[in-house]
Design an enzyme around this catalytic site. Sequence first.
Site, mmCIF file in Angstrom:
data_model
loop_
_atom_site.group_PDB
_atom_site.id
_atom_site.type_symbol
_atom_site.label_atom_id
_atom_site.label_comp_id
_atom_site.label_asym_id
_atom_site.label_seq_id
_atom_site.Cartn_x
_atom_site.Cartn_y
_atom_site.Cartn_z
ATOM 1 C CB SER A 117 -0.911 0.012 1.235
ATOM 2 O OG SER A 117 -0.141 -0.019 2.417
ATOM 3 C CB CYS A 118 2.574 3.123 1.982
ATOM 4 S SG CYS A 118 3.672 4.508 2.303
ATOM 5 N N GLY A 119 4.988 2.535 -0.471
ATOM 6 C CA GLY A 119 6.371 2.165 -0.704
ATOM 7 C C GLY A 119 7.371 2.886 0.161
#
Length: 277
Positions: A117-119
């Site tokens: 979802s979030c790098g």
Amino acid sequence: MIQEKGKPIVSKKIIKILGDDLVEHTDDIAVEEPLQISISVLNLDSPLTNKNISITMRTPGNDQDLAIGFLFTEGIIQDSNQIKRVALDENSINVQLINSENIDLGKLERHFYTSSSCGVCGKASIDAIKTICRLPPSLADFKIEKNLIKSFPGILQQEQNIFNNTGGIHAAALFNVQGKLITMREDVGRHNALDKIIGHVLTQDLLPLDQHLLFLSGRASFELIQKAAMAGIHFIMAVGAPSSLAVEMALEHDITLIGFLNETRYNIYTGSKRIKI
């Protein structure tokens, strides 16, 4: 649950509620598995030093492109000539580098933990993720017909095999300025899909991508704009909304940024000079 190793889709028996009816059904689900990325570098003190760089949750497939793209967009490597070999063992991949005497392993101590979802989760600060772009600057002085842009969502939808089967996947697609699809990658992680594309074009010696258009199936986050800028991309389109930091990054790197793109409309946030309005 039926799953073959390395496959992007699993099949699972589920129960569907259709009105008042319960229906047994077999559903396809996008695979999400961890991939540990490590590098091996030459070092004056020892013949070879291994360093774990990242654990990312990804959809199996194009793992070599993913690892190479990640190392490039994080500024760890500059070109494919630094890569001696890539070894993949199920959910672990190692990239052995040559000409790596100048790699500062101390700078890699910042914890990389990326999720689907979030790098950028786990990175210490915004300053730590503003990777320096080493490609030469480009004007990218092309212009795109405004109605051509609205055709890209339909083109991508036809090519998204995993999404069409599961519905639970992101995609990144690269077009040329004539609107022809060059390559497309799917993944549960938005950032992984883009890294897979950049890793692929890096090994093909196609950088910089200053005569290409990038299309994202989700929202336009800061990290995706940063990765695109690293590859020399100056034209980005997204189905979803951009963040404020993404708009700032697009302005900083002279990137045309489009959001809320579908077959009938879109918003231009930056760089309208590249669109024939």
